[in-house]
Write a protein that holds these residues in place. Sequence first.
Motif, PDB file in Angstrom:
ATOM      1  N   GLN A 134      -5.750   5.181  98.299  1.00 23.60           N
ATOM      2  CA  GLN A 134      -6.568   4.424  99.238  1.00 23.60           C
ATOM      3  C   GLN A 134      -7.651   5.302  99.862  1.00 23.60           C
ATOM      4  O   GLN A 134      -7.384   6.400 100.317  1.00 23.60           O
ATOM      5  CB  GLN A 134      -5.706   3.807 100.355  1.00 23.60           C
ATOM      6  CG  GLN A 134      -4.723   2.745  99.870  1.00 23.60           C
ATOM      7  CD  GLN A 134      -3.346   3.307  99.623  1.00 23.60           C
ATOM      8  OE1 GLN A 134      -3.215   4.421  99.123  1.00 23.60           O
ATOM      9  NE2 GLN A 134      -2.312   2.536  99.977  1.00 23.60           N
ATOM     10  N   TYR A 153       1.255   6.882  99.105  1.00 22.23           N
ATOM     11  CA  TYR A 153      -0.048   7.357  98.616  1.00 22.23           C
ATOM     12  C   TYR A 153      -0.361   6.704  97.274  1.00 22.23           C
ATOM     13  O   TYR A 153       0.348   6.922  96.287  1.00 22.23           O
ATOM     14  CB  TYR A 153      -0.034   8.880  98.460  1.00 22.23           C
ATOM     15  CG  TYR A 153       0.265   9.617  99.740  1.00 22.23           C
ATOM     16  CD1 TYR A 153      -0.592   9.515 100.834  1.00 22.23           C
ATOM     17  CD2 TYR A 153       1.402  10.407  99.857  1.00 22.23           C
ATOM     18  CE1 TYR A 153      -0.309  10.188 102.010  1.00 22.23           C
ATOM     19  CE2 TYR A 153       1.682  11.089 101.030  1.00 22.23           C
ATOM     20  CZ  TYR A 153       0.828  10.964 102.103  1.00 22.23           C
ATOM     21  OH  TYR A 153       1.107  11.634 103.274  1.00 22.23           O
ATOM     22  N   GLN A 208      -6.019  11.788  99.280  1.00 20.43           N
ATOM     23  CA  GLN A 208      -5.579  10.814 100.280  1.00 20.43           C
ATOM     24  C   GLN A 208      -4.581  11.459 101.238  1.00 20.43           C
ATOM     25  O   GLN A 208      -4.642  11.256 102.458  1.00 20.43           O
ATOM     26  CB  GLN A 208      -4.930   9.598  99.622  1.00 20.43           C
ATOM     27  CG  GLN A 208      -4.526   8.534 100.659  1.00 20.43           C
ATOM     28  CD  GLN A 208      -3.615   7.467 100.107  1.00 20.43           C
ATOM     29  OE1 GLN A 208      -3.311   7.447  98.918  1.00 20.43           O
ATOM     30  NE2 GLN A 208      -3.165   6.575 100.965  1.00 20.43           N
TER      31      GLN A 208
END
Length: 778
Positions: free
Chosen positions: A250, A247, A510
């Motif tokens: 994005q 993570y 995310q």
Amino acid sequence: MKKTHLAHTLALGLSTLALSACGGGGGDDGSTKITVLQVGDLVIERPADGTPASFLAGNDSPVSLPSTPVVHITDNTHTNDLPTTNTAPEHPAAGKPAAGTTGSATPMAGTTPITGTTPTAGTITATTNTPTPGTAPGTSGTGRPPGAAASTQTDTTTTGAASARPGQGSAAAQSSTTSTLKPGDLISSTSCSLKYTLPNPNRTIKAGTDPRLTEAWHLENHGNLYRRAGMVAGEDLRIKPVWNMGYRGQGIRVAVLDDGLEVTHEDLAPNVVPGSHNYRKKAGATGLPPFLLNVGSQTTDGPEDYPMPCSESDSHGTAVAGIVAARDGNGVGSAGVAPRANLVGYNILASNLLDDQLGALTRDIDKNHIYNNSWGPDDNGQPGLPSGSWELFNATLDKGLKQGREQRGVIYVFSGGNGAQEGDYGSLDGLVSSLGVVTACATNAAGIRAQYSERGADLTVCAPSGDRNDALPNLPATVTTGLNNTYIDDFAGTSATAPMVSGVIALMLQARPELTWRDVPLILARTARKVDAEKGGWRERRSPLGYGNGTYDTLHYSHSYGFGVANAEAAVALAKNWQSVGGSELLTKCGPVKATVNKAIPEEHIVAQQAVDGTPKVKQDGSTEDQFFNTLLDLADTLDYNAAPQNGLESAIQIPASCGIQHIEHVDVRVTTTGANGSGQHPNSGDLQMALVSPLGTVSTLMLPHPCTGSTPTGIDDEEQLTLSACEGLSNFHFGVRRHLEEPVASGSNRTWKLVTSDRVQGSTGQLKDWEITFWGR
């Protein structure tokens, strides 16, 4: 705050906006240099060099190199006037960071200016005219940082990377002027001293180790930075384990609302996507400068999609953006907390128009996930009101909470304020205490409250930032992006902690995109890390989740630290398994419930004699004002924030049985005080200690005796000296309270909430007229 009038403002009915950027360097001389321009009730403070950015118009034509963004510094006089010393973030300014803490390339004393690497062919570069003597430290003579070159690669990993070139979005999102731009065209205002041109769209992203990542102690603190005695290993955000899970932000888009964003910066450009907006306006017909009122003109100054910095003083937003999402693994600079998140910039501090601020807070709520706001009310101790009105500001946030992110709500992050060293208290900053705001405070690399970070009952979580004091003079500040492809290591204040928290939230979103605006602060609070255990004034409450093996069942709160320091590793872990409480459609509201009091506030447990009135008085060493000031600051350090004032005026409200909230998420307390005869304003609300007490006995200190400050010129260069005056009264003032998170509105049959108020400064008495309370929760 002394009030004046400006005829043009009143006649044209234009609204202006007082903004206080919350950046701070780690200066240790304790001085304060502020340049203030007051318009009506509003204060606009400009950089310590005293030169408004809009007056720095250069006459040089930019040299166009189609393959690279080019930066020219065309005002050499301004370059020579750059401040060369840092001051502690004691008095953050409206419209800018605190003097000496603007994110400029001036390092803290004893540090080495940070530079990047020499770009290779095909990479983004920035050049300057050869600087004259006095060029800010942190830039080389060519404007290109020295260092080893890195290999290049085309970016294929970040969501939106294919359209990560500023100004290359859909036609609908582009202005007519921007859509016709071609590489080499000017993308900054012709009136600005900094000139930027559009880069070649076929750029590549380098690959390599980020050379300054090891200095990003807020990401991972080993306690061993060179010449930084006092650091404590582990006092960080726990970021690296989250990156190792895959993570890095994005697909999450963060809007940076600030003074500008250098979208061409080599460490930001890979993450910048279409959607930025330039709020800078051209000067109006009256001849007033555009940074002030923009009277007579609503014309954008420069291309609409490029919120470029205008002068060296507009470095704050670029520094903030680097903390959120400077690119990782590209061989330059450091890395942001969420180094693959997408970035857009809104330079609202370049406009100062109310419509622009409110518009930016809801701009592209269908595309943005997080709105980072490293600014707030002027940190002068006065009750800080939102721009326009409470109703207008809260309605704006409400729109983002209800409609943003497919009705999950956008996340608003605000800095908690840097005014503690001058007596300001976070709960008095109404702007950052509203429903739906995540308020960020600051700790330092030793794991204790940064001396400038404001206490309050409104705080959500802290993050580690720069700080220096007599006991710990060598603690580091934050490494981040500077203007003209440079890097700085002196950025600090709650301006740095807000983007850190925004970055942590990007990682959470995310990992779990379905999280709502209500889920996010609940997760942050339950997973925050407790620090300063012995002196932090912590109180704990169990509120079992029913899952998670009891790990996150206990919440702890401190008026200095909120629920603790943000813990990205724990927050992401809990987010992945979180059972959502829903969005705005499932939020329950109770109230307002009102009590009319009209009783005198007693003078009890006096700590000082009245020393101020409505006329500002200079705080000179050893003066009566100086003694008054220091007495109130000492009280702030010794007060028991978990206890109501003794023998104070006690007013009770019984909450109707129809209110069934079992888990409070936000409390709003509206208060009005008057003079001793029951009319007018209280002569000095800074005399008061006020606390809210719940049925469980939990105490939220809403305000405490404190000074209200201003400044006046010394007559020496641009230096200013501190002044003291009476604080304005409370007139329908709203205290937003986070302290009672997850408490029930009632405890068994006890449904009584109390407001307890005392006057702890002898002289200038008044009354409590009325108060009301409103709850939100589930």
